[in-house]
Design a protein around this motif. Sequence first.
Motif, PDB file in Angstrom:
ATOM      1  N   ARG A 101     -61.723  12.936 -37.244  1.00 43.18           N
ATOM      2  CA  ARG A 101     -63.138  12.591 -37.090  1.00 43.18           C
ATOM      3  C   ARG A 101     -63.309  11.087 -36.863  1.00 43.18           C
ATOM      4  O   ARG A 101     -64.142  10.657 -36.064  1.00 43.18           O
ATOM      5  CB  ARG A 101     -63.928  13.041 -38.329  1.00 43.18           C
ATOM      6  CG  ARG A 101     -65.402  12.721 -38.248  1.00 43.18           C
ATOM      7  CD  ARG A 101     -66.067  13.497 -37.140  1.00 43.18           C
ATOM      8  NE  ARG A 101     -67.333  12.869 -36.782  1.00 43.18           N
ATOM      9  CZ  ARG A 101     -68.164  13.330 -35.872  1.00 43.18           C
ATOM     10  NH1 ARG A 101     -67.876  14.438 -35.219  1.00 43.18           N
ATOM     11  NH2 ARG A 101     -69.258  12.699 -35.596  1.00 43.18           N
ATOM     12  N   VAL A 104     -62.571  10.572 -33.143  1.00 43.55           N
ATOM     13  CA  VAL A 104     -63.582  11.202 -32.283  1.00 43.55           C
ATOM     14  C   VAL A 104     -64.921  10.471 -32.411  1.00 43.55           C
ATOM     15  O   VAL A 104     -65.603  10.249 -31.414  1.00 43.55           O
ATOM     16  CB  VAL A 104     -63.720  12.708 -32.623  1.00 43.55           C
ATOM     17  CG1 VAL A 104     -64.929  13.317 -31.957  1.00 43.55           C
ATOM     18  CG2 VAL A 104     -62.444  13.442 -32.203  1.00 43.55           C
ATOM     19  N   GLN A 105     -65.260  10.064 -33.605  1.00 38.16           N
ATOM     20  CA  GLN A 105     -66.512   9.350 -33.817  1.00 38.16           C
ATOM     21  C   GLN A 105     -66.515   8.012 -33.077  1.00 38.16           C
ATOM     22  O   GLN A 105     -67.559   7.521 -32.685  1.00 38.16           O
ATOM     23  CB  GLN A 105     -66.735   9.154 -35.324  1.00 38.16           C
ATOM     24  CG  GLN A 105     -68.139   8.729 -35.675  1.00 38.16           C
ATOM     25  CD  GLN A 105     -68.412   8.909 -37.148  1.00 38.16           C
ATOM     26  OE1 GLN A 105     -68.173   9.962 -37.723  1.00 38.16           O
ATOM     27  NE2 GLN A 105     -68.918   7.867 -37.786  1.00 38.16           N
ATOM     28  N   SER A 109     -60.849  10.740 -27.425  1.00 40.40           N
ATOM     29  CA  SER A 109     -60.451  12.146 -27.419  1.00 40.40           C
ATOM     30  C   SER A 109     -59.074  12.241 -28.070  1.00 40.40           C
ATOM     31  O   SER A 109     -58.272  11.312 -28.000  1.00 40.40           O
ATOM     32  CB  SER A 109     -60.444  12.713 -25.998  1.00 40.40           C
ATOM     33  OG  SER A 109     -59.544  12.018 -25.176  1.00 40.40           O
ATOM     34  N   ASP A 125     -62.406  21.813 -36.490  1.00 40.46           N
ATOM     35  CA  ASP A 125     -63.557  21.883 -37.385  1.00 40.46           C
ATOM     36  C   ASP A 125     -63.923  20.491 -37.928  1.00 40.46           C
ATOM     37  O   ASP A 125     -63.917  20.249 -39.134  1.00 40.46           O
ATOM     38  CB  ASP A 125     -63.249  22.847 -38.531  1.00 40.46           C
ATOM     39  CG  ASP A 125     -64.458  23.131 -39.402  1.00 40.46           C
ATOM     40  OD1 ASP A 125     -65.597  22.937 -38.932  1.00 40.46           O
ATOM     41  OD2 ASP A 125     -64.246  23.519 -40.570  1.00 40.46           O
ATOM     42  N   PHE A 127     -66.702  18.640 -36.382  1.00 40.20           N
ATOM     43  CA  PHE A 127     -67.951  18.250 -35.741  1.00 40.20           C
ATOM     44  C   PHE A 127     -69.194  18.525 -36.589  1.00 40.20           C
ATOM     45  O   PHE A 127     -70.314  18.356 -36.112  1.00 40.20           O
ATOM     46  CB  PHE A 127     -68.065  18.918 -34.372  1.00 40.20           C
ATOM     47  CG  PHE A 127     -66.968  18.481 -33.442  1.00 40.20           C
ATOM     48  CD1 PHE A 127     -67.025  17.239 -32.822  1.00 40.20           C
ATOM     49  CD2 PHE A 127     -65.875  19.293 -33.207  1.00 40.20           C
ATOM     50  CE1 PHE A 127     -66.008  16.817 -31.982  1.00 40.20           C
ATOM     51  CE2 PHE A 127     -64.850  18.878 -32.370  1.00 40.20           C
ATOM     52  CZ  PHE A 127     -64.916  17.632 -31.757  1.00 40.20           C
ATOM     53  N   ASP A 128     -68.990  18.900 -37.842  1.00 41.28           N
ATOM     54  CA  ASP A 128     -70.143  19.186 -38.697  1.00 41.28           C
ATOM     55  C   ASP A 128     -70.359  18.106 -39.763  1.00 41.28           C
ATOM     56  O   ASP A 128     -71.076  18.309 -40.728  1.00 41.28           O
ATOM     57  CB  ASP A 128     -70.000  20.562 -39.356  1.00 41.28           C
ATOM     58  CG  ASP A 128     -68.740  20.700 -40.189  1.00 41.28           C
ATOM     59  OD1 ASP A 128     -67.863  19.814 -40.122  1.00 41.28           O
ATOM     60  OD2 ASP A 128     -68.627  21.703 -40.923  1.00 41.28           O
ATOM     61  N   SER A 130     -70.283  13.437 -40.214  1.00 39.38           N
ATOM     62  CA  SER A 130     -70.075  12.109 -39.637  1.00 39.38           C
ATOM     63  C   SER A 130     -69.693  11.150 -40.746  1.00 39.38           C
ATOM     64  O   SER A 130     -70.213  11.240 -41.863  1.00 39.38           O
ATOM     65  CB  SER A 130     -71.352  11.599 -38.971  1.00 39.38           C
ATOM     66  OG  SER A 130     -71.659  12.356 -37.836  1.00 39.38           O
TER      67      SER A 130
END
Length: 155
Positions: A101, A104-105, A109, A125, A127-128, A130
């Motif tokens: 995360r 990606v944040q 990529s 999993d 993306f739910d 931040s």
Amino acid sequence: MYRALEEALKAGKARAIGISNYDEGRYAAFLRQCRIVPAVNQLECHVYYQKWAFQENMQRHGTQLQAWAPLSSGIKNVAGAPVLQEIGEHYGKSAAQVALRFLVQRGISVIPKSKRESRLRENMDIFDFSLSAAEVQTICGLNQNDTLFPWTKMF
């Protein structure tokens, strides 16, 4: 080879073209020679080798950083990093998910490798939740600013 990729792109046979393992010096030299700026540069990038300045430089030129070995290929124990574990507990996530995360944040990529389906699912999993600015800063403290793969220094 890149000239052939440029021709393929111009002919509509490719949507994007890129490079792999070009460090700052090689990337700068490459930009002076290519006609089409690479869409992506695939590099080692993870919580222990974060590449902030290089990512910003590539973005200014229109090149996206893509991380290979985003979990350090097991060379450093991402899953055992206390900082990542603590942050993960707050979100109900694993240390590896926090590490992915984090990248990606930042707009990077990632290409995490796993043979286990359960880990592949876990890697997706992310993306739910931040990370907060404070958590990002804490993770920045893990940066060692050096490769875990000495063979990449040959380039």
